[in-house]
Design an enzyme around this catalytic site. Structure first.
Site, mmCIF file in Angstrom:
data_model
loop_
_atom_site.group_PDB
_atom_site.id
_atom_site.type_symbol
_atom_site.label_atom_id
_atom_site.label_comp_id
_atom_site.label_asym_id
_atom_site.label_seq_id
_atom_site.Cartn_x
_atom_site.Cartn_y
_atom_site.Cartn_z
ATOM 1 N N ASP A 142 0.825 -1.210 0.000
ATOM 2 C CA ASP A 142 0.000 0.000 0.000
ATOM 3 C C ASP A 142 0.857 1.257 0.000
ATOM 4 O O ASP A 142 2.034 1.225 0.349
ATOM 5 C CB ASP A 142 -0.919 0.005 1.228
ATOM 6 N N GLU A 143 0.248 2.354 -0.387
ATOM 7 C CA GLU A 143 0.811 3.693 -0.247
ATOM 8 C C GLU A 143 2.277 3.760 -0.677
ATOM 9 O O GLU A 143 3.151 4.158 0.091
ATOM 10 C CB GLU A 143 0.652 4.167 1.205
ATOM 11 N N CYS A 144 2.525 3.368 -1.930
ATOM 12 C CA CYS A 144 3.885 3.403 -2.464
ATOM 13 C C CYS A 144 4.003 4.546 -3.471
ATOM 14 O O CYS A 144 3.565 4.411 -4.622
ATOM 15 C CB CYS A 144 4.224 2.066 -3.133
#
Length: 746
Positions: free
Chosen positions: A314-316
């Site tokens: 997530d959230e890369c």
């Protein structure tokens, strides 16, 4: 004689079938005998918990003249579903039969709860009602998560957490072990993970949205040794819980890159993160990185027998990948479309490695972006859309949407609530969740394995606060995933929960006991009269109302919803004449639009009062600190466009609007506000007032607009969203959130 008044059993989660026919059937003393197949090691493990619990009760012998009770435990083939059990209590004792040792363990948990351990008889004997339970779980995956990257907890605290999961028949413990702010697991091949990545030089004080940022100046960190990890995994296994480790990739990797800068795309040294959020230093997809990750995962697999290894995903942020020659070279050589497909390629390579070792990956719903890895299971956290998409593609799904499953959110609107990340997730909302979306067909629905509660710990620094944030929302979720559609309802749950809260209090567990807190709110609107309503979750007691400034009777008992006047209302609850629960206050300020009809053209987000537009016309301001309370209307990337209507002409002079500003949560004040009136002559809207909106120094922006003494029965309010978040800010590239509070018209 009148019939015996049967005591309601207080088992959580509610069994599929439970019947009590007599209040007292069996008496258990310290001479009780337990019969089971001692050659079955798994069964013996389950029975040990019963033996240990009975010993801890310090019971007396069965009174002379009475036969000592027996507890008979056996595995049977007639209960075909895994984890199923049957419990029967009669005058001779207890019979537990189950499909497997796990089912026996769950039968024991129900037996312990059925015995009402908080009310042991004066003679130190346990009384058991005559009861029959036939039970099995609605979902196979029943999980709780714990982030130890932001704040970590002692081994004994983690064990206590596992004990609570076991008591309520949860069977997965998702252990989030690596983060930007700290690497928490010993990896022997890479000692700098312990020496560097496990420690940050200081930690953010207060909330991320508080500006300017301040820090405590204290070094913080630590890690779990491999021996400690083994101890926790074994402890969980003995309670029939599988521990799923999470090693974040390719994002949330700044701590690892601080230890080994060559793993990043820039090669430049970075620090372990000292504040919360999303960071651009992510793993570069080099051969050196893959060697590192495969070596790390090899040590992790040796410690965790779980089939699933959680890889995050997530959230890369892709900024460094966009600027990296290596990344662009891989995109070209592999025929990838963009950096999102590069992330999918990255994850699929890790998946092939884990599959080769007999393991499966599970990841957050961002792993859908750019194409889902072939055998991946998805945890749907950004709402249910990712889970729905994955299930339609034939992938297994664990539902964990922020709306219902993020236990780091505020659970009460009371001003005494401790600091939390934001949002608002009260107990009843957790309880009323059902993990299978209506959009799925019967076949697709089979891919919904269950649900999981997530506890992120940016604002949870101590074991005591961890307990406060997790319980009793975990107990509510346990009934969601165990009982499923047969849940008996929130009121029934709260009645049973009251006993468990007493139980936890006696055990020294700091659960959030809010069931007697006053719930004070304005109801009605959309053209209907506004009323003040008072209640509590326990549906018990009476309420005393105080109004200031006083107009007439300032103090009066609450009997039914009443029409409000401008002023401050304070309400205290009483049970049997004693103050019980926290009081509530409400400031009501009437205005010309309060209670009037509001029609929205734009669609607010459902988790922020999306179905209740009247909250912005109810005379009550939302919290100055929390955008998630019941007074704020939230829009994700959308403008607010709405029409206010009166039954007859009104003389309107001014408008006042409130907005929330929290860049750390991707929340921005709008670009502008425009108010128009309906021109009957030309049958169109005519602008009568407008204003740009400046970001405030704090969290609340108020906009005043002169309407020029217009006479009308219809106003149109247009509030333009901030738009995409600029580069270099939290959430860069994403659509901003817009939060609208009271629209006051005078």
């Amino acid at each position: 004689m009148p019939p015996e008044q049967l005591v309601e059993p207080t088992v959580i989660p509610q069994p599929q079938t439970i019947k009590v026919t007599k209040n007292q059937a069996a008496i258990i003393g310290n001479d009780v005998t337990i019969e089971f197949d001692k050659e079955d090691k798994a069964l013996a493990t389950a029975v040990q918990h019963l033996e240990r619990w009975l010993t801890g009760q310090r019971l007396d012998p069965t009174p002379s003249g009475q036969k000592a009770a027996k507890i008979r435990i056996r595995i049977v083939d007639s209960l075909e579903q895994q984890e199923a059990y049957r419990l029967l209590v009669n005058k001779n004792g207890v019979n537990i039969s189950a499909s497997d040792a796990t089912g026996v363990f769950y039968g024991i948990q129900s037996l312990i709860q059925l015995s009402e351990p908080w009310e042991i008889m004066r003679t130190r004997l346990l009384k058991l009602p005559m009861a029959f339970i036939q039970d099995k779980p609605a979902f196979s995956y029943r999980g709780m998560h714990l982030d130890v990257g932001r704040h970590m907890f002692p081994v004994e605290s983690v064990k206590s957490y596992i004990d609570m999961l076991a008591r309520y028949k949860m069977n997965r413990f998702h252990w989030h072990l690596t983060e930007d702010q700290g690497w928490r697991i010993e990896i022997k091949q890479y000692p700098k993970l312990q020496e560097v990545a496990a420690y940050r030089k200081e930690t953010l004080k207060g909330h991320y949205s508080d500006q300017p940022h301040q820090f405590d100046g204290k070094r913080y960190g630590g890690f779990y040794t491999q021996e400690e990890v083994k101890e926790i995994v074994r402890y969980a296994q003995e309670r029939f819980i599988t521990v799923i480790p999470e090693i974040e990739l390719p994002g949330h990797a700044q701590a690892a890159i601080a230890a080994y800068p060559e793993l990043g795309c820039t090669g430049k040294p970075v620090e372990v993160a000292t504040k919360w959020g999303i960071f651009e230093d992510v793993y570069c997809p080099s051969e050196e990185t893959f060697t590192f990750l495969e070596n790390v995962l090899t040590e992790v697999m040796a410690l965790f027998p779980s089939e699933y290894i959680h890889i995050g995903g997530d959230e890369c942020p892709k900024t460094q990948w966009e600027q990296s020659e290596l990344c662009q070279q891989i995109i070209g050589e592999e025929g990838l479309k963009d950096e999102h497909e590069l992330q999918s390629w990255f994850i699929q390579r890790i998946e092939r490695f884990l599959n080769s070792k007999g393991r499966q990956i599970i990841g957050w719903d961002e792993i859908l972006e750019g194409g889902l890895a072939p055998n991946a299971t998805v945890m749907s956290w950004r709402g249910e859309a990712g889970g729905i998409e994955a299930a339609k593609q034939g992938h297994d799904v664990v539902m964990t949407p922020t709306t219902y499953c993020y236990f780091d959110y505020y659970q009460s609107n009371h001003p005494d609530e401790p600091l939390a990340i934001g949002g608002y997730l009260p107990l009843d909302k957790v309880y009323n969740y059902y993990p299978v979306p209506e959009e799925l067909s019967e076949e697709e629905a089979k891919h919904i394995l269950g649900a999981q509660g997530n506890v992120w710990t940016e604002y949870i620094p101590t074991p005591s606060k961890l307990q406060y944030m997790a319980y009793p929302r975990m107990q509510a979720l346990s009934e969601v995933v165990w009982t499923g559609k047969k849940k008996p309802g929130y009121s029934n749950f709260v009645k049973r929960l009251s006993h468990h809260l007493k139980w936890m209090e006696k055990e020294g567990i700091n659960a959030a006991n809010h069931i007697y807190d006053v719930d004070l709110k304005v109801v009605g609107g959309q053209g209907a009269p506004l009323r003040i309503s008072v209640s509590n979750a326990a549906e018990e007691g009476r309420f005393a109302v105080t109004k200031a400034p006083a107009t007439g009777n300032a103090d009066f008992p609450y009997t039914e919803p009443f029409e409000p006047e401008s002023g401050m209302y304070t309400v205290q609850g009483y049970v049997k004449g004693v103050k019980t629960g926290r009081p509530a206050t409400l400031q009501f300020e009437g205005h010309l639009a309060a209670g009037q009809k509001l029609t929205l053209e734009s669609k607010p987000h459902p988790k922020y009062n999306g179905g209740q537009p009247q909250v912005v016309l109810n005379g009550v301001n939302g919290s100055d600190e929390r955008y998630g309370d019941s007074e704020w209307l939230g829009f994700e990337g959308e403008d607010f466009v709405g029409t206010i209507e009166w039954e007859k002409l009104q003389l309107l002079n001014s408008a006042s609007l409130r907005f929330f500003h929290g860049p750390g949560q991707w929340i921005y004040v709008p670009e502008s506000v425009k108010i128009s009136t309906w021109d009957e002559t030309v049958q169109t809207w005519k602008a009568i007032g407008s204003s740009t909106v400046k970001a405030p120094d704090g969290k609340i922006a108020t906009v005043e607009i002169d309407l020029g003494s217009v006479r009308t029965s219809k106003l149109r309010v247009e509030i333009r969203n901030h738009g995409k978040i600029e580069a270099g800010k939290q959430g860069a590239g994403h659509e901003a959130w817009l939060f609208v509070d009271e629209i006051r018209i005078d």
